[in-house]
Design a protein around this motif. Sequence first.
Motif, short mmCIF file in Angstrom:
data_model
loop_
_atom_site.label_atom_id
_atom_site.label_comp_id
_atom_site.label_asym_id
_atom_site.label_seq_id
_atom_site.Cartn_x
_atom_site.Cartn_y
_atom_site.Cartn_z
N ILE A 52 19.20 15.82 2.95
CA ILE A 52 20.43 16.57 2.75
C ILE A 52 20.48 17.71 3.75
O ILE A 52 19.45 18.20 4.20
N LEU A 101 20.44 20.90 3.91
CA LEU A 101 20.19 22.10 3.12
C LEU A 101 20.46 23.38 3.90
O LEU A 101 21.00 24.34 3.34
N TRP A 135 24.08 24.01 3.68
CA TRP A 135 24.48 24.43 2.33
C TRP A 135 24.11 25.89 2.08
O TRP A 135 24.84 26.61 1.40
N GLU A 186 26.63 27.96 3.96
CA GLU A 186 27.93 27.93 3.29
C GLU A 186 27.88 28.56 1.90
O GLU A 186 28.86 28.53 1.17
N TYR A 233 26.34 27.64 -0.83
CA TYR A 233 26.23 26.76 -1.99
C TYR A 233 24.85 26.91 -2.63
O TYR A 233 24.66 26.67 -3.81
N VAL A 234 23.86 27.27 -1.80
CA VAL A 234 22.48 27.41 -2.24
C VAL A 234 21.98 28.78 -1.78
O VAL A 234 22.25 29.21 -0.66
#
Length: 194
Positions: free
Chosen positions: A124, A126, A129, A132, A134-135
């Motif tokens: 993925i 990561l 993410w 962005e 998200y994590v």
Amino acid sequence: EALAASNPNMGVSISEEYLKQEAETAKNRPDKLVPYLTKHLNIFTNQAEIFLPIEEWKKCSSLENEIPDLEDAIYASIGTDLSVSDDWTSVSTTYLFADNTFYTTTKLFIPEPNMRARGKELKIPLDAWVNEKYVTVTKGSTINQGQVYEYIASEVERLNEMGIDVTHGYDPYKAKWIVAHLENEGNFDNNEAI
């Protein structure tokens, strides 16, 4: 023919009726699909289990649905599932609206040293993410519960300022510290182990 080839004891220790019944169950219950495929059809998958069919999951996407005005919510529930080092910590906020619809946002946390390895392992993006938002990457080799606590406390405060009743449900595994801080420092005692 496929059932007989995959189940040499069909008609001896396992009946054809049972296998067909299990196939019907697997069609209707995603959590039964992977065990059925592996145990009765010799089809191996990369998934441990399926909770929701991907088609149903996609229907929940805000990309397909309009994002509601969260200030119109009549109730909110924060759910926390903590991890230590090799898993994700998740904090989700679910909003309930007067028309009985729901909207959920989720914040994921992972320890910094595990980020790249988990990204490669799961194949993925990561890093993207994280960029962005998200994590959230926590400091240290284990989940930094202080960072998770700060996020939950800020969610509770934000919802209170909006005039929305809020509860916090949590998996008791490793949650003692966060719950104690929410109650002692955050003056929030609407916690419940689930």
